[in-house]
Every structure is written in structure tokens, then in C-alpha cells.
Design a protein around this motif. Structure first.
Motif, PDB file in Angstrom:
ATOM      1  N   PRO A  90     122.451   4.647  44.961  1.00 17.34           N
ATOM      2  CA  PRO A  90     123.512   5.648  44.981  1.00 17.34           C
ATOM      3  C   PRO A  90     123.610   6.298  46.371  1.00 17.34           C
ATOM      4  O   PRO A  90     122.706   6.144  47.202  1.00 17.34           O
ATOM      5  CB  PRO A  90     123.064   6.674  43.936  1.00 17.34           C
ATOM      6  N   TYR A 129     112.984   9.443  44.499  1.00 15.86           N
ATOM      7  CA  TYR A 129     114.093   9.005  43.670  1.00 15.86           C
ATOM      8  C   TYR A 129     113.570   8.006  42.640  1.00 15.86           C
ATOM      9  O   TYR A 129     112.935   7.006  42.986  1.00 15.86           O
ATOM     10  CB  TYR A 129     115.202   8.372  44.518  1.00 15.86           C
ATOM     11  N   GLU A 139     119.391  12.834  45.977  1.00 13.61           N
ATOM     12  CA  GLU A 139     118.788  14.159  46.150  1.00 13.61           C
ATOM     13  C   GLU A 139     118.989  15.010  44.901  1.00 13.61           C
ATOM     14  O   GLU A 139     118.061  15.691  44.441  1.00 13.61           O
ATOM     15  CB  GLU A 139     119.403  14.866  47.365  1.00 13.61           C
ATOM     16  N   ARG A 140     120.182  14.955  44.316  1.00  7.14           N
ATOM     17  CA  ARG A 140     120.451  15.726  43.093  1.00  7.14           C
ATOM     18  C   ARG A 140     119.568  15.242  41.950  1.00  7.14           C
ATOM     19  O   ARG A 140     119.056  16.041  41.152  1.00  7.14           O
ATOM     20  CB  ARG A 140     121.931  15.614  42.698  1.00  7.14           C
ATOM     21  N   SER A 141     119.387  13.946  41.853  1.00  9.73           N
ATOM     22  CA  SER A 141     118.547  13.387  40.809  1.00  9.73           C
ATOM     23  C   SER A 141     117.108  13.888  40.940  1.00  9.73           C
ATOM     24  O   SER A 141     116.471  14.266  39.946  1.00  9.73           O
ATOM     25  CB  SER A 141     118.571  11.856  40.869  1.00  9.73           C
ATOM     26  N   GLN A 198     123.199   9.151  49.196  1.00 11.47           N
ATOM     27  CA  GLN A 198     122.032   9.995  49.427  1.00 11.47           C
ATOM     28  C   GLN A 198     122.119  11.309  48.660  1.00 11.47           C
ATOM     29  O   GLN A 198     121.131  11.761  48.064  1.00 11.47           O
ATOM     30  CB  GLN A 198     121.891  10.282  50.937  1.00 11.47           C
ATOM     31  N   ALA A 199     123.291  11.916  48.642  1.00  9.22           N
ATOM     32  CA  ALA A 199     123.439  13.201  47.950  1.00  9.22           C
ATOM     33  C   ALA A 199     123.150  13.067  46.457  1.00  9.22           C
ATOM     34  O   ALA A 199     122.550  13.958  45.844  1.00  9.22           O
ATOM     35  CB  ALA A 199     124.851  13.756  48.162  1.00  9.22           C
ATOM     36  N   GLU A 200     123.545  11.952  45.882  1.00 11.05           N
ATOM     37  CA  GLU A 200     123.286  11.734  44.458  1.00 11.05           C
ATOM     38  C   GLU A 200     121.795  11.547  44.182  1.00 11.05           C
ATOM     39  O   GLU A 200     121.261  12.044  43.181  1.00 11.05           O
ATOM     40  CB  GLU A 200     124.064  10.510  43.970  1.00 11.05           C
ATOM     41  N   ASP A 223     116.983  17.502  39.897  1.00 13.80           N
ATOM     42  CA  ASP A 223     117.035  17.625  38.432  1.00 13.80           C
ATOM     43  C   ASP A 223     115.664  17.355  37.827  1.00 13.80           C
ATOM     44  O   ASP A 223     115.239  18.038  36.885  1.00 13.80           O
ATOM     45  CB  ASP A 223     118.065  16.650  37.852  1.00 13.80           C
TER      46      ASP A 223
END
Length: 573
Positions: A438, A392, A444-446, A440-442, A449
Motif C-alpha cells: 500500500p 507493517y 503508517e495508519r495501519s 506509505q501513509a496507509e 491502528d
């Protein structure tokens, strides 16, 4: 979704692996926020790769290496480099600077020197990291010690593991093949015929060292056209000084409009700059034999004050990539030409961070099994060669974000020392609980991306630096977390802070927007009790740095020419 306050309840003991520049600044910035830090370092002192060593398995720069960034932007945010340092300090001066830095902030008492970490484990029940260490050179487990920590920072460096190509017919070569990591003593190659493979900054330093120590013949084998720019132009202009905050904001704006357009414009500017500084290079084989330029997004110009002169004046030859070893002392190139009586092949083919080599597999950021879909977007060679760390924001573990960080895998539009000063300020604020991560899911999405964007870039051409975090949003996030308040004070006319600074200290405002992007920006503004500590000397240091930069040509250029160009002025005509 709720913010991630997972640091609550964790202890303050932090283990740091590595006392190079990244480990030392991490120790300082974490200790400043009340963390109890212990640093483990294999070498006998601080400095990392800037510390000279004869150990062929340990990375260190050559004695003739100078920094590509100036002492004004490449310093730590609250510790200017000594006044008597030149604008681009030498390797020895950088090592001594970090000795001074460690002494000034009493970091050495936290460092265990000549100690290597032999294992790292994590106890999920106690939420503790356990490090087993032993003296360097010892194989006796009775000398082992164990330490438990609440958090762990891996700062083993950006340049650790050599990338070593294998050539067709290599087994028949009777000369020496070595990687630049093992190239410690250029004097050994006096009178030798050497092929340098690769054309980056390490290759440039190696070529200069070989020539100055009397190598009989130096051939540089490189796949793409050369793109070479100097630190200082023939008119005495320090190129780094032209990158102002205002220009940086313009580059960020172009990126928002089109990343491809921004990369193309920057690549063209590098080309124009090379032509202006070294017009004779246009017709030289290094630039004019049909080899293509790298893709615009992949251009990393070689920063060197003498490599172009070496090419132009014939001290170094240019050749395309090696196709095969054609005899005991012969090398064949992809254009069909051949070099004979070759004594040495020096591989300046790069090093990569492998920050996960000590980690359990479930915490290894290079492990594709932890995120098969995300890693699956990349060509297999990038995962097989452990070239991409999934983190992250380029430094925070996704498996244990409140207890594990990795330093060295990412780069951004800041000098490296300045960047990691800022990153570790941000890390300290995150871990002390002053700024939430943020969900955890956010995160991971970052990370997904980032991997998707990287995969798109790779389709346009090979990406050597896979950890580039080049968007303005990244820099804004780091500054927001660290609490520098830079973006509320500069160029943001919707902010009262910006208007107040412009009205009350217009001279400082103008210098910060149109002058050099000094490292001391990061410590200028007080954040009213939240964020990294401001430095009372920051304003004076910013003004002094810009005064010195403004007067550098009149006061230092003639001396600089004698020290760096050493009579090789023809390449700069």
C-alpha cells in the motif's frame, strides 16, 4: 492513492541474519523466487533455539521439550516431517528436521556458519545494506569481512533477550539466581531446593526436568492462577486436532462481533478443559488460594502433560509471587509465607525479541523517536523495555519496506513454523514485485491502528505477547499476497473456486473444512503463474495427515502414555 511499487529497480541480493527456523524458511522461500540469499549464523548448524547448546547466553530449549503443535500442522508447507516422528516431536527431532529441510532445498550452501554480524549500516546513495561479519570468538578486526546487499532480513529469533526481575533484598541471597536462558544442565540441581519463578511453557519444562533429575524440592512461584491443558487428554484426544478450519472461521466471526466476547468464551473453554482433564487441580493451591486468573485476553494456558500431576501429587509446590529475599537462603512470598534453605532461584520470566539491536537507530522498529505519537499511546515501560516493534503487518519495516524485514515479533492463529512459512512466501511476492505494498501513509495508519488496539488491551491488564495479529483480515492478506488461494476455495460460496472444489473433489473439501488445518494447505492450489509455487504432493500429504490423525489414538496412544506420563496417571484421572 497509487500502490507502492518501490521494489522496482532494486537488486536481488538478500542478506539474512540468523539460521533458525525463521531464517532457513526465509532463505528457501526467497531463493525460490530467484533471490540470491546469504545467511549468517553464529552457531555451527541450523535450528536456532531448537539446537542444544551449553552457551548460557544463547537461548535453547531443554532436551525434555516437545513441541506443542503436532508434526502435521507444525511442518513446512512442502516438506512433511518424517513418518517415524511422534505426533509432538522432541527438541532434538525438530533440530534434525530443519537440517533435513535445509539439505532437501539446498539451503546450506547459502549459509555462513560460526559467523556473527558485528555491524549493519545503510548507504542511502547506493541503496545498499552493508554487513560487517567476523568469526565467532574472534576480536581481531583483521578477520572482518564486509558484504553489500539489496535487501536485509533480520531473523535473530523470537526469544533472544531475557526479562530479568530484581527482588527486594536480592543482594543478600547466597544461593544461585539464573535465568532459564542459562539453565542448560538440570543434572546439576540434584538434591537442591529450587524456586521456579513464572508459570509458562518454559517453567513447565524446567519443573519436569528438575524433578526427573532429582531436585529435592521444587516450588513454582506464580502471580496468577494456573491454567494448564495437556497436549493429549486422558481419552487419547489430541487437542490440536479439534481446531478445524470451520471452527477457526467461527472464532474469527466471534472476534468481529466482539473481541472481548471471543476472548471470554475461549478463556472459559480453557477452564472447562482444565477441569475435565485435571479435576483435582480445582482445589489445589495453584488454582484455589485467592490468586486471580489473568484477564481473558491475556490467558496463555500452559501446555504440559505432567505439570498438573506434579502439583497434584506433591512433587511440585505452588506459591504466589516473591515479595522479597528475606535472608541468605530464605525467600518471602506475597502471602507472608516463607521458603528456607533455598539453593536456586530459576527465573522463567520470559524472553523477548530484540530484532533492532544491530540496526542503525533510524531503522530500529523499537525506537520511539521514529513515531513518538504512536509509541506515546503505550505505557512507558513497554517502550523502555523494547517490548513493542512498530512494523507493517508485523514484519515489514516502515522506514524501508522494500529492503528491510524483521521475522519473529508477531504471532497469529497458526502454528509458528506454518505462520512464518506463509509470511516469507508473502515477503518474497512483495519484494519480487508480484504484489504491491500500500502507499506509505496507509502502512503508517495501519501500524498506528495496531498500536492503538494494543494500548486498549494493556488497559485491561499486562500484555506479554505484544505482537499478536489475530484478525481474519491479517490471515486473508497474507494468503492473498502469497497467492495460496485458500480463502477462495474454502467456505466462500460466492467464489467459483469454492463450488468447483466442492463439486469435483468433495472428499478433499470436507477434509480441509472439518479436518486438521494442515500446513500443506498453503501449497495446494496453483495460482496460475502468480504467487508461491504449488507443491504437487500437497493433496496426498493433506489426506495422509488426516488419516494418521484419525488413527492416532488406536495406533499410538498406549505408547505415548508410557513415554510422556511415565506412571503419573493420577493427575489425568
Amino acid at each position: 492513492m497509487a500502490a507502492n511499487h518501490g521494489s522496482a529497480g532494486l537488486g536481488m541480493r538478500v542478506g539474512i541474519i540468523g539460521a533458525g527456523p525463521l531464517g532457513v524458511v526465509a532463505a528457501k522461500n526467497l531463493a525460490e523466487e530467484g533471490f540470491e540469499v546469504t545467511v549468517f549464523e553464529r552457531a555451527e548448524g541450523v535450528g536456532g533455539l531448537w539446537r542444544q547448546t551449553t552457551n548460557t547466553k544463547q537461548t535453547s530449549v531443554l532436551p525434555n521439550t516437545y513441541t506443542n503443535t503436532s508434526k502435521f500442522t507444525g511442518a513446512m508447507s512442502d516438506f512433511p516431517m518424517p513418518d517415524d516422528y511422534p505426533v509432538n516431536p522432541s527438541a532434538d527431532q525438530i533440530q534434525k528436521y530443519f537440517e533435513l529441510y535445509a539439505k532437501a532445498f539446498d539451503i546450506k550452501r547459502h549459509i555462513r556458519f560460526s559467523i556473527e554480524v558485528v555491524s549493519v549500516t545503510y548507504d542511502r546513495a547506493t541503496k545498499k545494506w552493508r554487513l560487517t561479519v567476523r568469526p565467532v570468538g574472534s576480536t581481531d578486526e583483521r578477520n572482518d569481512e564486509t558484504f553489500d546487499f539489496d535487501r536485509l532480513v533480520v531473523a535473530t529469533g523470537s526469544f533472544k533477550t531475557p526479562s530479568i526481575p530484581v527482588f527486594k533484598g536480592q543482594e543478600q541471597f547466597k544461593g544461585e539466581i539464573l535465568h532459564s536462558q542459562a539453565f542448560k544442565d538440570p543434572t546439576k540441581y540434584k538434591g537442591k531446593s529450587v524456586i521456579v519463578v513464572g508459570l509458562g511453557n518454559t517453567a513447565a519444562d524446567s519443573v519436569s526436568a528438575l524433578i526427573s533429575e532429582g531436585a529435592e524440592r521444587v516450588i513454582v512461584s506464580h502471580r496468577h492462577q494456573a491454567v494448564i491443558i495437556p497436549r493429549v487428554t486422558k481419552e487419547g484426544r489430541v487437542l490440536e486436532f479439534t481446531l478445524t478450519f470451520r471452527l477457526l472461521m467461527l472464532i474469527y466471526l466471534l472476534q468481529r462481533i466482539s473481541k472481548g466476547l471471543a476472548a471470554t468464551i475461549v478463556a472459559r473453554e480453557f477452564g472447562k478443559l482444565q477441569d475435565a482433564c485435571y479435576p483435582a487441580l480445582r482445589k489445589h493451591k495453584a488454582c484455589a488460594d485467592g490468586r486471580e486468573l489473568p484477564a481473558a485476553h491475556a490467558i496463555q494456558p500452559v501446555v504440559s502433560d505432567d505439570l498438573a500431576s506434579h502439583f497434584i501429587e506433591g512433587r511440585a509446590e505452588s506459591a504466589p509471587d516473591i515479595s522479597s529475599i528475606s535472608g541468605p537462603r530464605s525467600v518471602k512470598f506475597s502471602d507472608g509465607t516463607e521458603a528456607n534453605d533455598v539453593d536456586v532461584i530459576l527465573l522463567c520470566t520470559g524472553l523477548k525479541p530484540d530484532l533492532g539491536s544491530l540496526m542503525p537507530s533510524e531503522f530500529d522498529p523499537y525506537n520511539p523517536n521514529l513515531a513518538p505519537t504512536s509509541f506515546g499511546m503505550l505505557p512507558a515501560r513497554y517502550t523502555d523495555e523494547r517490548r513493542v516493534a512498530r512494523l507493517y503487518q508485523g514484519f515489514i519495516s516502515l522506514q524501508n519496506p522494500h529492503q528491510l524485514a524483521f521475522l519473529g515479533s508477531c504471532i497469529a492463529k497458526r502454528p509458528n513454523f506454518q505462520l512464518y512459512d506463509l509470511i516469507t512466501m508473502a515477503l518474497a511476492q512483495l519484494w519480487v514485485g508480484n504484489y504491491p505494498l500500500p502507499p506509505q501513509a496507509e502502512m503508517e495508519r495501519s501500524a498506528d491502528d495496531f498500536m492503538e488496539d494494543l494500548a486498549k488491551l494493556i488497559k485491561k491488564g499486562d500484555v506479554k505477547l505484544t505482537g499478536i495479529m489475530g484478525a481474519i483480515e491479517y490471515d486473508q492478506w497474507l494468503n492473498d499476497v502469497a497467492g495460496t488461494r485458500i480463502y477462495s476455495h474454502l467456505g466462500n460460496w460466492f467464489s467459483k473456486d469454492c463450488w468447483r472444489l466442492w463439486w469435483t473433489d468433495r472428499k478433499l473439501y470436507k477434509i480441509m473444512v472439518t479436518g486438521i488445518v494442515s500446513a500443506h494447505f498453503l501449497r495446494l492450489f496453483d495460482n496460475k503463474g502468480r504467487g508461491r509455487k504449488a507443491w504437487p504432493g500437497a493433496r496426498d500429504a493433506i489426506m495422509e495427515a488426516n488419516d494418521r490423525a484419525k488413527n492416532w489414538k488406536s495406533e499410538h496412544f498406549e505408547k505415548w502414555k508410557l513415554e510422556h506420563w511415565k506412571g503419573q496417571m493420577n493427575g489425568h484421572a
